[in-house]
Structures are given as structure tokens and as C-alpha cells.
Design a protein around this motif. Sequence first.
Motif, PDB file in Angstrom:
ATOM      1  N   ALA A  12       0.914  -1.258   0.102  1.00 42.77           N
ATOM      2  CA  ALA A  12      -0.096   0.003   0.119  1.00 42.77           C
ATOM      3  C   ALA A  12       0.898   1.215  -0.008  1.00 42.77           C
ATOM      4  O   ALA A  12       0.731   2.133  -0.741  1.00 42.77           O
ATOM      5  N   GLN A  13       1.938   1.288   0.737  1.00 43.40           N
ATOM      6  CA  GLN A  13       2.825   2.218   0.861  1.00 43.40           C
ATOM      7  C   GLN A  13       3.595   2.539  -0.297  1.00 43.40           C
ATOM      8  O   GLN A  13       3.795   3.566  -0.969  1.00 43.40           O
ATOM      9  N   GLU A  16       1.217   4.215  -3.153  1.00 48.09           N
ATOM     10  CA  GLU A  16       1.482   5.858  -2.811  1.00 48.09           C
ATOM     11  C   GLU A  16       2.530   6.407  -3.557  1.00 48.09           C
ATOM     12  O   GLU A  16       2.401   7.675  -3.798  1.00 48.09           O
ATOM     13  N   ASP A  19       1.181   7.548  -6.621  1.00 46.92           N
ATOM     14  CA  ASP A  19      -0.019   8.309  -6.781  1.00 46.92           C
ATOM     15  C   ASP A  19      -0.117   8.877  -4.889  1.00 46.92           C
ATOM     16  O   ASP A  19      -0.744   8.496  -4.230  1.00 46.92           O
ATOM     17  N   SER A  20       0.688   9.860  -4.962  1.00 49.37           N
ATOM     18  CA  SER A  20       1.020  10.337  -3.669  1.00 49.37           C
ATOM     19  C   SER A  20      -0.264  10.871  -3.001  1.00 49.37           C
ATOM     20  O   SER A  20      -0.855  11.694  -3.611  1.00 49.37           O
ATOM     21  N   ILE A  21       0.020  10.703  -1.577  1.00 52.97           N
ATOM     22  CA  ILE A  21      -1.079  11.641  -0.738  1.00 52.97           C
ATOM     23  C   ILE A  21      -0.364  12.815  -0.185  1.00 52.97           C
ATOM     24  O   ILE A  21       0.534  12.765   0.178  1.00 52.97           O
ATOM     25  N   TRP A  23       0.279  14.617   2.507  1.00 48.68           N
ATOM     26  CA  TRP A  23       0.332  14.587   4.211  1.00 48.68           C
ATOM     27  C   TRP A  23       0.804  15.996   4.538  1.00 48.68           C
ATOM     28  O   TRP A  23       0.847  16.063   5.837  1.00 48.68           O
ATOM     29  N   ARG A  30       2.717   9.031   9.305  1.00 43.12           N
ATOM     30  CA  ARG A  30       2.084   8.462   8.097  1.00 43.12           C
ATOM     31  C   ARG A  30       2.567   6.685   8.382  1.00 43.12           C
ATOM     32  O   ARG A  30       1.379   6.105   7.956  1.00 43.12           O
ATOM     33  N   TYR A  34      -0.659   3.840   8.122  1.00 43.18           N
ATOM     34  CA  TYR A  34      -0.700   2.665   7.476  1.00 43.18           C
ATOM     35  C   TYR A  34      -0.568   1.510   8.246  1.00 43.18           C
ATOM     36  O   TYR A  34      -1.316   0.541   7.976  1.00 43.18           O
ATOM     37  N   ASN A  69     -12.486   9.115  -3.396  1.00 40.42           N
ATOM     38  CA  ASN A  69     -11.192  10.058  -3.491  1.00 40.42           C
ATOM     39  C   ASN A  69     -11.532  10.806  -4.646  1.00 40.42           C
ATOM     40  O   ASN A  69     -10.826  11.909  -4.792  1.00 40.42           O
TER      41      ASN A  69
END
Length: 80
Positions: A12-13, A16, A19-21, A23, A30, A34, A69
Motif C-alpha cells: 500500500a505504501q 502511494e 499516486d502520492s497522498i 500529508w 504516516r 498505514y 477519492n
Amino acid sequence: MKYTQEQIIELAQDVELGDSIDWTDLNVDRAKVYQIIGSQVCDLYTNWPDDSDREAVILATITKLVVENYVLNIRLEKLY
């Protein structure tokens, strides 16, 4: 193939990264986020009572989260 909770969280990381979140300005750890959410998702998956419905629920949940999202991103674009 069976995956460990740690492998799922790491995957999952890694997702990201592409497709960065954002923060920024969030007062959260972070890795901890997770870990907590990954743990809860893995618990739900492994304790699902009926294997025949598990895939449908997972696919429906993923679809709902992607739509959520998408809508959130549209709303944020309108704000800025």
C-alpha cells in the motif's frame, strides 16, 4: 498466495509512491496510519465469515474508495 499484514502495508505504501497522498499540514505519523488501517483491513479480510462473498466485498469497497477519492479531489480543485 498468502500475504502477511506487513507485506500488504508495504505494498500500500509502495502504491502511494505512484499516486502520492498530500500529508502536508497533517499532524499524524504516516507509518502509524498505514499500520493501524492496514491491521484493521487485514483483520476484516482474515475474519470474513464466508469466503464466497469476500472478493465481491473487497472489489466493491475498492470501487467505493476510488470514487470517494475522485469526488474529494474534484471538490478540492473547486476550492483552489
